[in-house]
Design a protein around this motif. Structure first.
Motif, mmCIF file in Angstrom:
data_model
loop_
_atom_site.group_PDB
_atom_site.id
_atom_site.type_symbol
_atom_site.label_atom_id
_atom_site.label_comp_id
_atom_site.label_asym_id
_atom_site.label_seq_id
_atom_site.Cartn_x
_atom_site.Cartn_y
_atom_site.Cartn_z
ATOM 1 N N SER A 47 10.328 7.562 89.188
ATOM 2 C CA SER A 47 9.028 6.676 89.571
ATOM 3 C C SER A 47 8.752 6.460 88.057
ATOM 4 N N TYR A 48 8.434 5.007 87.627
ATOM 5 C CA TYR A 48 8.192 4.596 86.581
ATOM 6 C C TYR A 48 6.496 4.684 86.534
ATOM 7 N N ASP A 49 5.731 5.870 86.356
ATOM 8 C CA ASP A 49 4.497 6.067 86.586
ATOM 9 C C ASP A 49 3.911 6.448 85.299
ATOM 10 N N CYS A 50 4.593 5.912 84.065
ATOM 11 C CA CYS A 50 3.699 6.108 82.831
ATOM 12 C C CYS A 50 2.409 5.080 82.655
ATOM 13 N N ASP A 51 1.629 5.636 82.222
ATOM 14 C CA ASP A 51 0.241 4.965 82.093
ATOM 15 C C ASP A 51 0.564 3.857 81.003
ATOM 16 N N ILE A 52 -0.520 2.952 81.145
ATOM 17 C CA ILE A 52 -0.382 1.899 80.397
ATOM 18 C C ILE A 52 -1.473 2.349 79.219
ATOM 19 N N ILE A 53 -1.261 2.617 78.258
ATOM 20 C CA ILE A 53 -2.070 3.104 77.070
ATOM 21 C C ILE A 53 -2.328 1.929 76.254
ATOM 22 N N GLU A 66 -4.301 12.284 71.937
ATOM 23 C CA GLU A 66 -4.207 11.078 71.049
ATOM 24 C C GLU A 66 -4.750 9.725 71.957
ATOM 25 N N VAL A 67 -4.785 10.021 73.183
ATOM 26 C CA VAL A 67 -5.124 8.644 73.976
ATOM 27 C C VAL A 67 -6.591 8.366 74.034
ATOM 28 N N ILE A 68 -6.834 7.157 73.706
ATOM 29 C CA ILE A 68 -8.493 6.619 73.941
ATOM 30 C C ILE A 68 -8.696 5.927 75.123
ATOM 31 N N PHE A 69 -7.946 5.221 75.739
ATOM 32 C CA PHE A 69 -7.944 4.328 76.833
ATOM 33 C C PHE A 69 -6.642 4.208 77.490
ATOM 34 N N GLY A 126 -12.953 13.118 67.182
ATOM 35 C CA GLY A 126 -12.373 14.265 68.338
ATOM 36 C C GLY A 126 -11.129 14.056 68.756
ATOM 37 N N LEU A 127 -10.253 13.285 68.040
ATOM 38 C CA LEU A 127 -8.837 13.004 68.410
ATOM 39 C C LEU A 127 -8.015 13.387 67.537
ATOM 40 N N SER A 128 -6.758 13.811 67.926
ATOM 41 C CA SER A 128 -5.563 14.089 66.767
ATOM 42 C C SER A 128 -4.314 13.590 67.469
ATOM 43 N N LEU A 129 -3.385 13.394 66.459
ATOM 44 C CA LEU A 129 -2.105 13.055 66.796
ATOM 45 C C LEU A 129 -1.293 13.953 67.704
#
Lengths: 477, 1046
Positions: free
Chosen positions: A346-352, A247-250, A227-230
């Motif tokens: 704000s450094y608020d990128c997720d940790i993928i 693209e993200v799984i978690f 179900g994912l794509s780049l």
């Protein structure tokens, strides 16, 4: 009251209102749910660092200010062991939930299973982290609830990994449904598949695993990819306007005003350093709350320069230049965070933790290790394709392709907390010699000191629990 | 009767009866004579024109002399069998400090007082006889103000010192045991003034004061700063000298630091090449700067080009002289039926740190009423208001603000303050004030109501119920106006509202009976306290204007609010019986049972007995021959148990708490404190023997006490290993022993008609040792610590942390031996993992490789000393000549060491971008054999660039706090003698006063905290944490004032 004074009728009974005393918790589904949210905040704290999975690798050099870590300098001795408390804090909380959730009454059983499945995933991920950094480690499965906790010794790394796999399997079977039921910042069945592929790859290469493990890597990476794509545009992956993208799984959730100061800030400049840069506007600087302790290494830059037109280069690093064309510094440009109302950042990128590109790379790596080179290259090309560097056209022998896979991972996953375990997997497999790849390890080796690849544990722990032993290799360090 | 002293009331004129019991004195016809003798009732007799006055001295019924407050009662000094010190109103009348506790320093043997901040109104840290834990700074005694049990310092902070009649310090367990569970750290009994029968007395006092920072740091001016930093950058910022082989002189010379050029007109930094300024802004502008704005030029030591810059003094911008105005008014008096005292005060005090201030308003009313022959009523009401502006972090003001490079401007061309470097706390203090401090304040209201009654049931037997309310309400606001260095949140605002309520009900039955020579006293009672604590905190940001600094203007999405409530209760029963025979033999026993809601059900109650005995040997007949010389000889001994319930409900029952941040907007809860149902009371057992000696009619008094204190079942955080997921669990564990000696000497060496000299001296020695720890398999069951090298034994030994039989608070540091003079010398340096094992060069520090293994680690750290003094005391001289009184007070502490981390930060240029001091120019290594003391001044941070010549790792046996040097170069002894007070007062002659219908007028002047005789190089030796990281020193204060009595 007079009478009460002499009979002490309830005069000592007081309420705890704003906190909950130990005996009052674990009554309802809401208690379990809130605890699980608490576990995610502590997971976020445990993961918000580069020390264990980037610093020891070869993609950082020192930046403009602040001292680098001992991990980066490979300045590791038995005296300055690395604390593992942040991982075990998460594990403790997982153990609490796993102990008490089964005792709480639920109307809908699948809700309990969902909560426990997420918890098993997190505990598995923590043990996997511990096994990669320290190797042997205590396996704590019971919550600490008093001073009488047994003092566990370190179990072999193989057992720690086995534990992590068992937890992932528990999670997979407990999740009530496929897909991202609770969203991508919560654990899900696909995230379990991705983690399982990751663990099996480690087991296969580092801990004398089997070919079956490698085959399973492929199976689980495929399951995780469903179900994912780049993203077409590489820079969209960490765009804070596109969180939990296709693209993200978690991903561990960050958000300005909730939790920011994500770890990538140690590769960003304070404003004072780039005040005179002609391209200041493009740089992810901040007024404060950042220190450019590290900078992308020459090795990383040359990896990104290997294939002209690699779109990942500009999306990963940026060089600040002054009016005379002199370089002021090189900074991260991958996790730029969000510009706030005050023109600050704000450094608020997720940790993928896992994304689709890595599933392709897991498969490529597993195929290559199994000797199925064309299949490996097919997977590799999926990632190259998105980076606009075309099909792989190099040598097709196993070693070359495996080296290429390692390099590709370096380009693709720079600063995503993957580099040091990547180097170790390929080192143990015999593809590279990590003591030649990492400059500081090499320097130490040239001076006659072999720094172990697993970390030492702190003296404090050895003092407090005599059943613990120091990591092998630190006897004379 | 021989030896009776005769004095004219209100004067110092007096005489003593001769051996025939006769006296002569020159007195006016309307004077009043005072006859006094130890053990006799003092009598006042008006002359009424008589030439001969014969007086029969009577033995005091209870042989009272000084009466001292003790737990739930009062007792004659002579009959006391405990270790008690009293500080009376003389010490509080003209207190220069805003906090009355400051007056205790050096006056009470065994009481340690530590000032951690010069902020006006700040609470000191106090502990008695070494406390009961391994970090005694936190072992504050229980403070009881007019019967109200205070939570921490709340009851006394902000109190007007002039309202205090006395503070009695109960030190031994027999005197404190009647307060049971909270008494282990000693007790301060504070009594406020009450009225007495007589016509109204009105006292008015005005004091004007000046406060100054005691010393200026020898920071460099801009010219020296630019010269030093630029030339040393050229000299030492070279590839071959850096740890990573990378040189970056341009980062310093033309980057973004204070010594960097490239700053356009009206930017934060002023340094630029002159030719650039001339080219860009013209000759007129440059001339204007040089002629009118204090700019200067100099040749660049690196390029030789002319530089232009402004010199700014950030020390002046941070500190200033503060002024104080204080007005005190009190009225007291009474009739047969009513006694009253009303005290009012207004105080307005600037801090020496710019922008800080302290205002205090207080009112106190004490009234007692005789309702009938059998009933009395007591009332007290008070309100104190503190209106304070403080810096968010005063340490930063010293360690950061004043170290700003002097090339940064203080003001922009439009006159608004410039930010300095501008990053978080590294700002110009004037800028901080303008955009932050001016919008922030803290107001605390403390309200106290007490009602009590006394029912005299039969003679000697009375019943006293009392009820107390003490409320503290704190409201604070903070806001940061829009400015160029604002953080992620625009115009952040916050507000908090706290309320603490203490309810207390006491019932007390007392009985006194005298049967012939047998005196019996007994009290029995019960006490209940209930404390409630409420906190409401809100924050937000994103307001559109600076005009509304409160939360209502902030953006909805940014608003966060939180509130908490907490309760606690305690129930106690207590009693005491004391007996004496003819004032010669005294015994006393007390008992208390305390129940606390902090413990779980089975462990709630604790029981605390105390016994004491004494013998007034000087009252024996066999002592008569010695009377002329030894006027008092009392033996005392006491024993008791006291408790400590210093833990929260969470510790016994476990705690689940809301996590600091939500996750995806959802609130999380985690178990943050482990429960320990087995927790029980910590108990301190103490034994005390003492002797009271009086010589020459008590002109010379000596009190000596020896004590031995054992604290067991300590409530302590038992360390856990990491895999448990917790760092510690509150447990009962280990035993601490404190042994000590205290000496209190008071004397009147000179007493003549016009001149009198009173002297008091205190000395206390305390030794704290860990007596017992739980078995953990280590030698001496040591907890923490690390291996050091024992030179004599030639082997490694484990030191530091806590170990049985050892004194704690020891510090070890790397042993600095000087600097490598040549590259050849430096090539032989041991490997230094602390410095990333970099190659050492000429000018780097030589640290001794104590165990000669070629590596610098914990084995090469040597013992520096202990962080807390073990000998403390004070000396007060009072000299009176006619109506003049001169007081000189000093205090001292001996036996501690201080790590001057602040200097290490400066010498190590820790932040790459800070001003230096003169020694950086004159006393740091430049060339071989230059005889300098300090390693090379690198400009590059010692820490960031891994030089590690200054600040070193603690390796678990040094000081682990931020800013510590762990380098013997910066350690020195902390021993000091402080000149605390020199004050002079003059009471105008009464006959002048009578003419203007006043009963008294006094003018006074005083200087406080004048300086030290000290071994320590830093400004402030009163540091008992082992580390000076830019402490806000106590200001030097000067006061003048007048006191009028009507």
């Amino acid at each position: 009251m007079l009478l009460c004074l002499f009979t002490s009728c309830g005069l000592l009974d007081v309420d705890t209102i704003s906190t909950i005393s130990g005996d009052g918790y674990w009554q309802s589904k809401g208690d379990v749910d809130s605890y699980l949210v608490g576990i995610y905040t502590s997971l976020r704290d445990a993961c918000n660092q580069t020390a264990h999975f980037e610093d020891r690798g070869d993609e950082f050099v020192t930046g403009l200010e602040g001292g680098p870590s001992n991990m980066w300098a490979q300045n590791l001795t038995s005296q300055n062991g690395q604390g593992w408390d942040s991982y075990y804090t998460v594990i403790q909380h997982c153990n609490m939930l796993l102990e008490y959730a089964p005792q709480v009454e639920y109307g809908v059983e699948s809700e309990r299973n969902q909560a426990m499945a997420e918890t098993y995933f997190i505990r598995a991920y923590m043990y996997f982290c511990i096994a990669r950094v320290w190797g042997d480690a205590p396996i704590e499965l019971e919550p600490t609830e008093g001073s009488d906790k047994p003092k566990l010794g370190r179990s072999p790394a193989e057992e720690v990994i086995a534990r992590a796999l068992e937890d992932v399997d528990s999670a997979i079977s407990l999740f009530p449904a496929d897909g991202y039921v609770a969203g991508k910042s919560r654990a899900s069945r696909p995230s379990c598949y991705a983690l399982k592929a990751d663990i099996l790859l480690w087991k296969a290469k580092v801990l004398n695993g089997t070919d079956q493990d490698l085959k399973d890597v492929i199976t689980y990476a495929d399951l995780a990819s469903e179900g994912l794509s780049l993203e077409e545009d590489f820079s969209a992956i960490y765009d804070t306007g596109n969180k939990k993208g296709k693209e993200v799984i978690f991903a561990i959730h960050f958000e300005y005003l909730e939790k920011d100061a994500q770890y990538s800030r140690t590769l960003k400049p304070r404003e004072i350093f780039v005040r005179n840069a002609v391209n200041k506007d493009q740089i992810a600087y901040s007024m404060s709350g950042t220190r450019s302790t590290y900078a992308p290494s020459d090795k990383l830059i040359s990896l990104l320069d290997t294939y002209p037109g690699d779109i990942r280069k500009d999306a990963s690093i940026i060089t600040a230049v002054d009016a005379s064309g002199n370089t002021i510094g090189i900074f991260d440009n991958k996790m730029k965070g969000t510009v706030t109302a005050t023109d600050n950042r704000s450094y608020d990128c997720d940790i993928i933790i896992y994304r689709l590109a890595e599933m392709y790379m897991f498969k490529a790596e597993a195929y290559a290790a199994l000797g199925q080179i064309p299949e490996a290259v097919t997977e590799l090309n999926k990632v190259r394709d998105r980076a606009r560097i075309g099909q792989y056209a190099g040598a097709m022998d196993k070693l070359s392709v495996e080296k290429e896979i390692l390099d590709e991972r370096g380009r693709e996953f720079y600063l995503e907390r993957k580099r040091w375990p990547d180097l170790l997997r390929f080192h143990y497999e015999g593809v590279i010699d990590v003591y030649e790849e990492v400059p500081n390890l090499k320097n130490k080796k040239d001076q006659g000191t072999i720094i172990p690849l697993y970390c030492a544990i702190p003296l404090r722990d050895l003092d407090r629990n005599h059943n613990l032993t120091q990591t092998e290799g630190y006897e004379n360090l | 009767m021989p030896g009776v002293s005769v004095q004219i009331k209100g004067t110092l004129t007096g005489t003593t009866c001769d051996e025939n019991g006769e006296y002569k004195i020159n007195a006016d016809t309307d004077d009043i004579l005072i006859f006094s003798f130890i053990g006799m009732t003092t009598q006042e007799i008006p002359v009424n024109g008589r030439a001969v006055i014969n007086v029969t001295m009577e033995t005091d019924a209870m042989m009272l002399d000084e009466v001292v407050a003790i737990g739930y009662g009062k007792q004659s000094r002579t009959l006391i069998t405990n270790s008690i010190s009293m500080v009376d109103e003389k010490e509080f009348e003209r207190a220069p400090g805003q906090n009355p506790l400051m007056q205790l320093q050096g006056k009470v043997p065994g009481l340690s007082l530590e000032i951690s901040s010069g902020q006006p109104g700040a609470d000191p840290k106090i502990f008695i006889r070494g406390g009961s834990s391994t970090s005694p700074e936190g072992d504050a005694p229980l403070i009881i103000v007019d019967g109200v049990i205070s939570q921490g310092f709340r009851g006394i902070t902000d109190m007007n010192p002039a309202d205090i009649e006395s503070i009695v310090v109960l030190k031994d367990a027999a005197s404190t045991a009647i307060y049971g569970a909270r008494a282990a750290n000693g007790i301060l009994l504070v009594t406020t003034k009450a009225g007495s029968k007589g016509k109204p007395t009105v006292n008015f006092r005005y004091t004007f004061g000046v406060e100054q920072k005691p010393q200026r740091l020898p920071l460099l001016n801009a010219r020296d700063y630019v010269y030093l930093t630029r030339s040393n950058t050229a000299k030492f910022n070279r590839e071959e000298l850096t740890y990573n082989g990378v040189a970056n002189p341009e980062t310093f010379l033309s980057g973004s630091f204070g010594m960097s050029t490239g700053n356009p007109r009206n930017s934060a930094n002023t340094l630029e090449f002159l030719d650039v300024y001339l080219a860009n802004y013209g000759q007129d502008y440059v001339s204007h700067l040089l002629e009118n704005e204090g700019w200067e030029t100099m040749a660049d030591p690196v390029t030789g080009r002319q530089l232009i810059f402004q010199d700014n003094d950030f020390q002046d911008a941070t500190f200033h002289t503060g002024y104080k105005h204080e007005v005190d008014l009190n009225v007291s008096g009474g009739t047969d039926a009513v006694h009253y005292y009303v005290g009012l005060r207004y105080l307005n005090q600037d801090g020496t740190l710019r922008g800080t201030s302290y205002k205090n308003y207080s009112i106190l009313f004490n009234g007692d009423y005789k309702l009938s022959e059998k009933w009395k009523m007591f009332t007290k009401a008070s309100l104190t208001v503190r209106d304070m502006k403080g810096a968010s972090n005063t340490n930063n003001a010293i360690s950061r603000n004043i170290r700003m490079p002097p090339t940064y401007r203080l003001y922009y061309e439009d006159g608004t303050p410039a930010p300095g470097e501008g990053i978080s706390s590294f700002t110009n203090r004037l800028y901080e004030i303008y955009y932050k401090t001016n919008y922030s304040n803290q107001v605390v209201y403390r309200t106290n109501f007490q009602v009590g009654a006394q029912w005299d049931i039969i003679p000697g037997l009375s019943f006293k119920p009392s009820f107390y309310y003490f409320g503290t309400e704190g409201i604070s606001n903070a806001f940061e106006a829009m400015n160029e260095t604002t953080g992620n949140a625009i115009r952040p605002a916050s507000a908090s509202h706290g309320y603490d309520r203490h309810l207390q009900a006491d019932l007390l039955l007392s009985y006194d009976k005298k049967i012939n020579k047998h005196n019996i006293g007994a009290v029995a009672g019960a006490s209940w306290t209930n404390d409630y604590s409420y906190r409401l905190e809100g924050s937000g940001s994103g307001a559109a204007t600076d005009l509304i600094p409160t939360l209502n203007a902030t953006a909805d999405s940014t608003q966060r609010v939180s509130s908490t409530r907490r309760y606690e209760a305690m129930l106690s029963y207590f009693g005491r019986v004391s007996y004496d025979y003819d004032g010669k033999y005294m015994v006393s026993a007390s008992f208390r049972a305390d129940g606390s809601s902090r413990f779980s059900d089975g462990h709630r109650w604790g029981y605390f007995p105390g016994v004491s005995a004494g013998w007034n040997m000087h009252r024996e007949n066999f002592f008569r021959p010695l009377d002329a010389v030894v006027s008092r000889w009392k033996w005392r001994a006491s024993y008791g148990l006291t408790g400590n319930n210093n833990l929260s409900i969470a510790d016994s029952r476990g705690e689940y708490k809301v996590t600091g941040t939500p996750y995806e907007g959802k609130v999380g809860i985690l178990n943050t404190t482990l429960k320990n149902n087995d927790l029980k009371w910590e108990t301190t057992e103490s034994f005390d023997v003492g002797i009271d000696l009086g010589f020459f009619n008590d002109r010379l008094n000596l009190l000596v006490d020896f004590y031995r204190k054992l604290t067991y079942d300590r409530l302590y955080d038992l360390p856990l290993w990491s895999s448990t997921g917790f760092d510690s669990i509150k447990s009962n564990y280990g035993t601490i022993r404190n042994n000590g000696v205290e000496i209190e000497l008071s004397a009147t060496p000179v007493m003549s008609k016009n001149f009198r000299w009173d002297l008091s001296f205190t000395f206390a020695y305390n030794r704290s040792i860990v007596a017992e720890l739980p078995e953990n398999g280590e030698e001496k069951n040591r907890i923490g610590g690390n291996f050091a090298w024992d030179r004599e034994a030639g082997k490694e030994v484990k030191v530091g942390g806590f170990a049985e039989g050892e004194r704690f608070g020891g510090r070890w540091a790397f042993h600095y031996l000087g600097t490598y003079q040549t590259e050849e010398e430096a090539a032989l340096a041991p490997i230094d993992p602390n410095a990333q094992s970099r190659k050492k060069h000429a000018g780097d520090a030589i640290f001794e490789d104590v165990n000669n293994d070629g590596v610098l680690d914990s084995h090469d750290m040597i013992f520096m000393g202990y962080i807390r003094p073990d000998k403390v005391g004070g000396l007060v001289n009072t000299l009176s000549y006619k109506n003049f009184t001169l007081r000189i007070a000093m205090d001292y502490a001996i036996g501690h060491v201080i790590d001057n981390g602040f200097k290490a930060q400066i010498m190590g240029s820790t932040r790459n971008n800070n001003n230096a001091i003169e020694e950086c120019m004159t006393n740091t290594w430049q060339y071989a054999g230059d005889g300098t003391k300090y390693p090379k001044y690198t400009v590059q941070s010692d820490y960031d660039y891994q030089y590690r010549n200054h600040a070193r790792w603690d390796n678990q046996i040094g000081n682990s706090k931020d800013g510590a040097s762990n380098n013997s170069l910066y350690y020195s002894k902390g021993d000091y003698l402080a000149f605390r007070e020199v004050s002079l007062s003059w009471r105008l002659p009464e006959r002048w006063m009578n003419k203007i219908r006043m009963s008294g007028m006094e003018v006074f002047a005083g200087a406080y905290n004048l300086g030290y005789i000290k071994a320590y190089e830093g400004m402030f030796p009163e540091i008992y944490t082992g580390l000076d990281y830019g402490t806000y020193p106590r200001p030097t204060q000067f006061n003048v004032g007048v006191n009028l009595t009507f």
